[in-house]
Design an enzyme around this catalytic site. Sequence first.
Site, PDB file in Angstrom:
ATOM      1  N   CYS A 302     -40.236  23.029  10.541  1.00 42.37           N
ATOM      2  CA  CYS A 302     -39.511  21.907  11.113  1.00 42.37           C
ATOM      3  C   CYS A 302     -39.337  20.803  10.054  1.00 42.37           C
ATOM      4  CB  CYS A 302     -40.230  21.416  12.371  1.00 42.37           C
ATOM      5  SG  CYS A 302     -39.348  20.162  13.327  1.00 42.37           S
ATOM      6  N   LEU A 303     -39.690  19.569  10.364  1.00 39.20           N
ATOM      7  CA  LEU A 303     -39.538  18.488   9.392  1.00 39.20           C
ATOM      8  C   LEU A 303     -40.475  18.658   8.197  1.00 39.20           C
ATOM      9  CD1 LEU A 303     -39.093  15.404  11.730  1.00 39.20           C
ATOM     10  CD2 LEU A 303     -37.380  16.465  10.270  1.00 39.20           C
TER      11      LEU A 303
END
Length: 570
Positions: A302-303
Site C-alpha cells: 500500500c502506501l
Amino acid sequence: MAEIRTTPDSYGEALDRASRSVIASMTRGLAPSVLVNAATDWAMHIAAAPGKRAELAELALHGAAKLAGSALAGGEAPTPDRRFAAPQWNKPPFAAMRDAFLLTEDWWQAATTGLRGMAPMHEAALSFAVRQGLDVLSPSNIPFLNPEVLEKTLETGGENLRQGTANFMQDLARLAHPAPPEDPALRIGEGLAATPGKVVARTHLMELIQYSPTTELVHPEPVLIVPAWIMKYYILDLSAQNSLVRWLVAQGCTVFMISWRNPGSEDRELGMADYLEQGPKAALAAVQAITGAERIHAAGYCLGGTLLAIAAAGMAREGDERLASLTLFAAQVDFSEAGELALFISEAQVALLEDMMWHQGYLDSDQMSGAFTLLRSQDMIWSRMVHEYMMGETPHANDLMTWNADTTRMPYRMHSEYLRGLFLENRLSNGKFELDSHKISLTDLRLPILAVGTETDHVAPWKSVFKIQRLTETETTFILTSGGHNAGIVSEPGHPRRHYRIATTGRDETFLDAEDWRAAQAPVEGSWWPAWAGWLAARSGPQVKPPPMGKQRGGYPVLGDAPGSYILQR
C-alpha cells in the site's frame, strides 16, 4: 509542492482553522463544500438540458410500466443484488418494494451521469453521494420492510431484536473502552503477529524485526518489507495459516519487517523526509550490517510501497545499487486514477483535514476510517447492521477483522505532504517529487520490479497499480489476483476460490493497455505467493547458512522479542 505550515500566521487564520476544525469534527472529516459544488454543477447543467430531462421522464415511465407488469405477474425473478438474495424477497409485497427501489437506483444513476458539460469530478462525487443516500432508504435496511427480519422476529418472538440491541450496546462499549480480544488466537504475540523473531533496530518512528530462520539454508539476499504507515504491520503476519511472513521464511528467505510507531500530538512536525530517513533508509542500513548482504530484496504494501518506490528512485539517482529487486503490493505510484477514494481528496477536503489535524496534531484512526468505510458501505455498514442488529446474529471475530479494528494515527505534516504531493499534485509520476532537495524520477529505476494488483481493490485500483509498467524503464512483472485490497494480498496457498494472472514485460517490449493485458493472460488457479517466491528465487544467489539474529558488534544488538513494543501502542 506547497509548503506545509503547522502553525497559523495570524490570529485570523487561527480563528478560521479553529472554525473549520469544528466543521470537520461534525462531518468526520468530509468537506461539505465538495457535495455542494457537485450538486450546484449538476443543477445548472440539468436545467439547460431539456433532452436529458425528457430521457429521464421516459425512463421513469418505462420503470413504472415495468413495475406494474411485475406486480400483476406476482413478482420478478431473483436479482443478483446481494441485499435481496433471500428467497423471501421474491414474494409480494416485498418483490414490489425491492423492484421499486432498484428502479429508483437506476433512475438516479442515469440522472447524475452522462450530463454533457458537467465536471467529471463533480459527476463522480454526486453519483457516489446519491448512492449512499439511497442505501439508507433501501427496504433491506428497514426492519419492518425486510421479510428476513420479520420472519426472524416471528420465529423468535422478538429475541432477535433483543440480541441485536445487546450487540449494538456491546459495540458502543468497545468504542468507549477498547479491550484486548478474549480469544488468545486473536491476541498480538499469541495468535497474531506470532512468527518468532527479534527486534534488532529501533528509531523514533519504527522498530525493525528480524524473523528467525526455519530452514538450514537461506537465499543470500534478505527480504525487507515496508508496510503502510497508516496500518499495523501484522496484516502480513496474521494467524499461522495465513501469515505471509511465516510462509516466506519457510521458503528459505531471511525476512525483515518494519513496524511503525503510532504517532501522537508530539509528532505533528514529522514529515515524509523523516519517515524515509527513519524507515526504509535506516532499515536498509541495519539489514545490510546484520546480514552482510550486498543486495536486498525490498517489498512494500500500500502506501509503504509508495514510500519504498520513492526511496528506490532516490537511491537510483545517487547510484546506490543495494536493492536487488522491488516488489509493490497494491501500491500506487500514479494517483491520477485512484478510484472512488479520489472523491475524498480535493483542495477543500485536504484543507479541512489539515485544519482538523492542526487542532490535535494528528489524524485519528476513527477520522481516517470514515472514507474507507463509505467506499464499502454495503458490506461494512448496512450488511452488518442487518445481520447483527436486526437479525440478532452474534459476529464471529477473525484475524482480519481484529487487525482492521487495530488502527493507527498519522502526524499532521506527514499526512498533509502525502495528500498534497501524491494525491492532489501527483508529483511522483510526473517527475516533480523532491527528495533531499532534488527531484527524483521513476525512470531512473533499473532493478526488476514486481507489482501486485487486486481485482476488487477500492483503495488502490489494479489499473492504477498497473501503471508502474509505463512509468519505469526496466523489466516489470505484474500479478493481478482475485480479492480486494487486503484479502487479495493475504491469499495463502490452499485458500479456496483464488486465482491470479501473471506476465513479465521487458524493458524494450511494447506497452499493453491494462484491459488488453488482462485479456492476454490466462488465469492461474491458486495463490500468487508461490509465483512471487519463485520470482525472488530466480533473482537470488545460491543458498547459504542463515545470518545471525542481530549483530552486537555492528551496532544492532537484539532489543527484544517480536512483535516488539510499537505494535502495542494505542
